[in-house]
Design a protein around this motif. Structure first.
Motif, PDB file in Angstrom:
ATOM      1  N   ILE A 148     -19.462  18.632  -9.936  1.00 28.79           N
ATOM      2  CA  ILE A 148     -20.653  17.949  -9.427  1.00 28.79           C
ATOM      3  C   ILE A 148     -21.843  18.542 -10.168  1.00 28.79           C
ATOM      4  N   HIS A 149     -22.583  17.717 -10.873  1.00 29.20           N
ATOM      5  CA  HIS A 149     -23.701  18.242 -11.666  1.00 29.20           C
ATOM      6  C   HIS A 149     -24.876  17.291 -11.649  1.00 29.20           C
ATOM      7  N   SER A 150     -26.012  17.816 -12.057  1.00 28.98           N
ATOM      8  CA  SER A 150     -27.209  16.997 -12.167  1.00 28.98           C
ATOM      9  C   SER A 150     -27.563  16.831 -13.644  1.00 28.98           C
ATOM     10  N   ILE A 151     -28.594  16.051 -13.892  1.00 27.73           N
ATOM     11  CA  ILE A 151     -29.115  15.850 -15.251  1.00 27.73           C
ATOM     12  C   ILE A 151     -30.611  16.098 -15.175  1.00 27.73           C
ATOM     13  N   GLY A 152     -31.119  16.971 -16.017  1.00 26.64           N
ATOM     14  CA  GLY A 152     -32.532  17.325 -15.952  1.00 26.64           C
ATOM     15  C   GLY A 152     -33.321  16.795 -17.122  1.00 26.64           C
ATOM     16  N   THR A 153     -34.641  16.706 -16.958  1.00 26.73           N
ATOM     17  CA  THR A 153     -35.506  16.403 -18.093  1.00 26.73           C
ATOM     18  C   THR A 153     -35.667  17.677 -18.909  1.00 26.73           C
ATOM     19  N   ALA A 154     -35.699  17.541 -20.216  1.00 31.71           N
ATOM     20  CA  ALA A 154     -35.621  18.696 -21.109  1.00 31.71           C
ATOM     21  C   ALA A 154     -36.734  19.713 -20.880  1.00 31.71           C
ATOM     22  N   MET A 155     -37.985  19.273 -20.849  1.00 30.24           N
ATOM     23  CA  MET A 155     -39.091  20.214 -20.738  1.00 30.24           C
ATOM     24  C   MET A 155     -39.111  20.908 -19.375  1.00 30.24           C
ATOM     25  N   HIS A 156     -38.795  20.156 -18.336  1.00 30.47           N
ATOM     26  CA  HIS A 156     -38.748  20.758 -16.997  1.00 30.47           C
ATOM     27  C   HIS A 156     -37.694  21.858 -16.955  1.00 30.47           C
ATOM     28  N   GLU A 170     -41.229  29.730 -28.502  1.00 28.34           N
ATOM     29  CA  GLU A 170     -40.813  29.129 -29.777  1.00 28.34           C
ATOM     30  C   GLU A 170     -39.659  28.134 -29.589  1.00 28.34           C
ATOM     31  N   VAL A 171     -38.807  28.387 -28.584  1.00 26.99           N
ATOM     32  CA  VAL A 171     -37.710  27.451 -28.301  1.00 26.99           C
ATOM     33  C   VAL A 171     -38.279  26.173 -27.690  1.00 26.99           C
ATOM     34  N   ILE A 172     -39.222  26.323 -26.764  1.00 30.52           N
ATOM     35  CA  ILE A 172     -39.860  25.146 -26.148  1.00 30.52           C
ATOM     36  C   ILE A 172     -40.578  24.317 -27.211  1.00 30.52           C
ATOM     37  N   ALA A 173     -41.249  24.993 -28.153  1.00 28.44           N
ATOM     38  CA  ALA A 173     -41.926  24.283 -29.245  1.00 28.44           C
ATOM     39  C   ALA A 173     -40.912  23.517 -30.096  1.00 28.44           C
ATOM     40  N   MET A 174     -39.750  24.142 -30.344  1.00 33.12           N
ATOM     41  CA  MET A 174     -38.703  23.485 -31.121  1.00 33.12           C
ATOM     42  C   MET A 174     -38.166  22.254 -30.386  1.00 33.12           C
ATOM     43  N   LEU A 175     -37.974  22.368 -29.064  1.00 33.23           N
ATOM     44  CA  LEU A 175     -37.490  21.230 -28.273  1.00 33.23           C
ATOM     45  C   LEU A 175     -38.494  20.078 -28.316  1.00 33.23           C
ATOM     46  N   ASN A 176     -39.776  20.426 -28.264  1.00 32.14           N
ATOM     47  CA  ASN A 176     -40.816  19.394 -28.367  1.00 32.14           C
ATOM     48  C   ASN A 176     -40.775  18.727 -29.732  1.00 32.14           C
ATOM     49  N   LYS A 177     -40.621  19.530 -30.768  1.00 27.38           N
ATOM     50  CA  LYS A 177     -40.601  19.006 -32.131  1.00 27.38           C
ATOM     51  C   LYS A 177     -39.421  18.066 -32.340  1.00 27.38           C
ATOM     52  N   ALA A 189     -36.666  16.471 -27.516  1.00 33.38           N
ATOM     53  CA  ALA A 189     -35.617  16.559 -26.494  1.00 33.38           C
ATOM     54  C   ALA A 189     -36.088  15.882 -25.217  1.00 33.38           C
ATOM     55  N   VAL A 190     -35.199  15.119 -24.590  1.00 35.18           N
ATOM     56  CA  VAL A 190     -35.574  14.411 -23.356  1.00 35.18           C
ATOM     57  C   VAL A 190     -34.693  14.770 -22.168  1.00 35.18           C
ATOM     58  N   GLY A 191     -33.452  15.227 -22.428  1.00 35.57           N
ATOM     59  CA  GLY A 191     -32.519  15.474 -21.325  1.00 35.57           C
ATOM     60  C   GLY A 191     -31.772  16.780 -21.478  1.00 35.57           C
ATOM     61  N   GLU A 192     -31.217  17.252 -20.346  1.00 38.65           N
ATOM     62  CA  GLU A 192     -30.424  18.488 -20.359  1.00 38.65           C
ATOM     63  C   GLU A 192     -29.318  18.407 -19.322  1.00 38.65           C
ATOM     64  N   ALA A 193     -28.151  18.910 -19.688  1.00 35.71           N
ATOM     65  CA  ALA A 193     -27.032  19.066 -18.755  1.00 35.71           C
ATOM     66  C   ALA A 193     -26.095  20.110 -19.324  1.00 35.71           C
ATOM     67  N   PHE A 194     -25.594  21.010 -18.480  1.00 35.62           N
ATOM     68  CA  PHE A 194     -24.648  22.053 -18.881  1.00 35.62           C
ATOM     69  C   PHE A 194     -25.199  22.955 -19.994  1.00 35.62           C
ATOM     70  N   GLY A 195     -26.534  23.083 -20.058  1.00 37.82           N
ATOM     71  CA  GLY A 195     -27.119  23.941 -21.085  1.00 37.82           C
ATOM     72  C   GLY A 195     -27.286  23.280 -22.436  1.00 37.82           C
ATOM     73  N   TYR A 196     -26.962  21.987 -22.545  1.00 37.13           N
ATOM     74  CA  TYR A 196     -27.149  21.223 -23.775  1.00 37.13           C
ATOM     75  C   TYR A 196     -28.426  20.399 -23.639  1.00 37.13           C
ATOM     76  N   PHE A 197     -29.236  20.379 -24.687  1.00 35.62           N
ATOM     77  CA  PHE A 197     -30.460  19.578 -24.701  1.00 35.62           C
ATOM     78  C   PHE A 197     -30.272  18.414 -25.666  1.00 35.62           C
TER      79      PHE A 197
END
Length: 342
Positions: free
Chosen positions: A240-248, A258-265, A268-276
């Motif tokens: 049972i899992h959820s799906i999150g918005t990437a920046m949140h 620097e990782v958040i800046a890379m995700l913005n660049k 990235a829009v979604g995240e699940a199981f530690g994958y963006f």
């Protein structure tokens, strides 16, 4: 509404299909009556034989009357169609939404509740009821190991589970990922413990950080207590899992600037199981972690993804490009309509 429909169909199988068909006949007569049987059959795409059967039934119920010019609604029929309009329209809209959504996302099953959880917190409770029903339907009798994610949505879902899930089942809840790094009440360990209490099952905890370096990761796996729980996670037949918005999710995990800046660049829009993921579903970043990986889902008998709200639409679409076909997505109208608009 799904729960009520399920109960009704247990008493009268196929009642919803029959109700929908007869309601369509009544609605067509209301709009175009008096109307002949042949014209009505053509308008509804039915054979005259089936229409004759439905019309005869409606006549016996005194909802339809035959005149020289064709069929018309009686006063009783007008009262019934007016009274049922809101319920039937909502029912058919949700059923249609579910079908279109599963086709668009390429998965076997989507369940949609009314409302938008971005604006109505109680909508998540309705999704929780569907999680309970889905577990009762999909989990086999006997032993089940259920891996559960942490997070605010799944923590709220845990509070909605009921003891009847555990009937004729031995349930063990294990965290799908490392149990530390978030607020105590939404950590996977605590979510699993609550699910176990609610269903009469048991739970195990995994006391390791969610984000660990490679040099830390390998020695941790050699710890007997960690190894035992990791082995149980590997044996799980449901998740049972959820799906999150990437920046949140990046900010919630206090990821490096620097990782958040890379995700913005990389948009990235979604995240699940530690994958963006970006909007195309491409993996743009992955957190090293102990627990379930994306590739593990293919062998799971029961995969339940829970995510709702208009704001989650892009995140859901991006993750679903990797979701196994047997995934059951439980969502709300807000997310479903936004996804289908794209």
């Amino acid at each position: 509404m799904h729960q009520e429909i399920e109960w009704i169909e247990r008493i009268v199988p196929d009642v919803i299909d029959t109700l929908s068909q007869r309601y369509a006949v009544l609605k067509q007569i209301a709009a175009f009556g008096p109307i002949g049987r042949r014209s009505l059959a053509e308008a509804l795409g039915m054979s005259e034989r089936i229409l004759r059967s439905e019309a005869d039934c409606l006549k016996r119920q005194e909802l339809v009357a035959a005149t020289k010019s064709g069929m018309v609604l009686t006063d009783k029929g007008k009262e019934v169609i007016q009274g049922l309009a809101s319920f039937i329209d909502q029912l058919l809209d949700l059923k249609q939404l579910e079908l279109r959504l599963s086709q668009k996302l390429g998965i076997e099953n989507c369940l949609v509740v009314a409302g938008d959880s971005d604006d109505q917190l109680q909508v998540v409770d309705e999704m929780g009821k569907l999680v309970t029903n889905t577990l009762k339907t999909l989990l086999p009798h006997g032993r089940n190991i259920i891996a559960a994610m942490g997070g605010t949505t799944i923590a709220q879902i845990a509070a909605c589970l009921t003891p009847d899930i555990g009937l004729q089942r031995e349930l063990l809840f294990v965290p799908a990922r490392g149990g530390l790094g978030e607020r105590m009440e939404i950590q996977a360990n605590n979510v699993c413990a609550r699910m176990a209490r609610r269903t009469g099952g048991k739970s195990r905890s995994l006391y390791v950080p969610e984000q660990v370096s490679e040099s830390t990761y390998r020695p941790l796996l050699k710890e007997p207590a960690v190894q035992e729980v990791v082995n149980l996670i590997g044996q799980s037949n449901a998740v049972i899992h959820s799906i999150g918005t990437a920046m949140h999710m990046a900010h919630r995990r206090s990821m490096a600037p620097e990782v958040i800046a890379m995700l913005n660049k990389k948009k990235a829009v979604g995240e699940a199981f530690g994958y963006f993921f970006d909007e195309k579903g491409q993996i743009v970043y992955r957190i090293s972690r102990i627990g379930i990986q994306l590739e593990d889902l293919a062998s799971m008998e029961c995969v339940i993804a829970v995510a709702g709200g208009t704001s989650k639409a892009k995140a859901i679409v991006s993750y679903m490009k990797h979701a196994p076909k047997q995934t059951c997505l439980i969502t709300d109208e807000g997310a479903a309509k936004a996804i289908l608009k794209e």
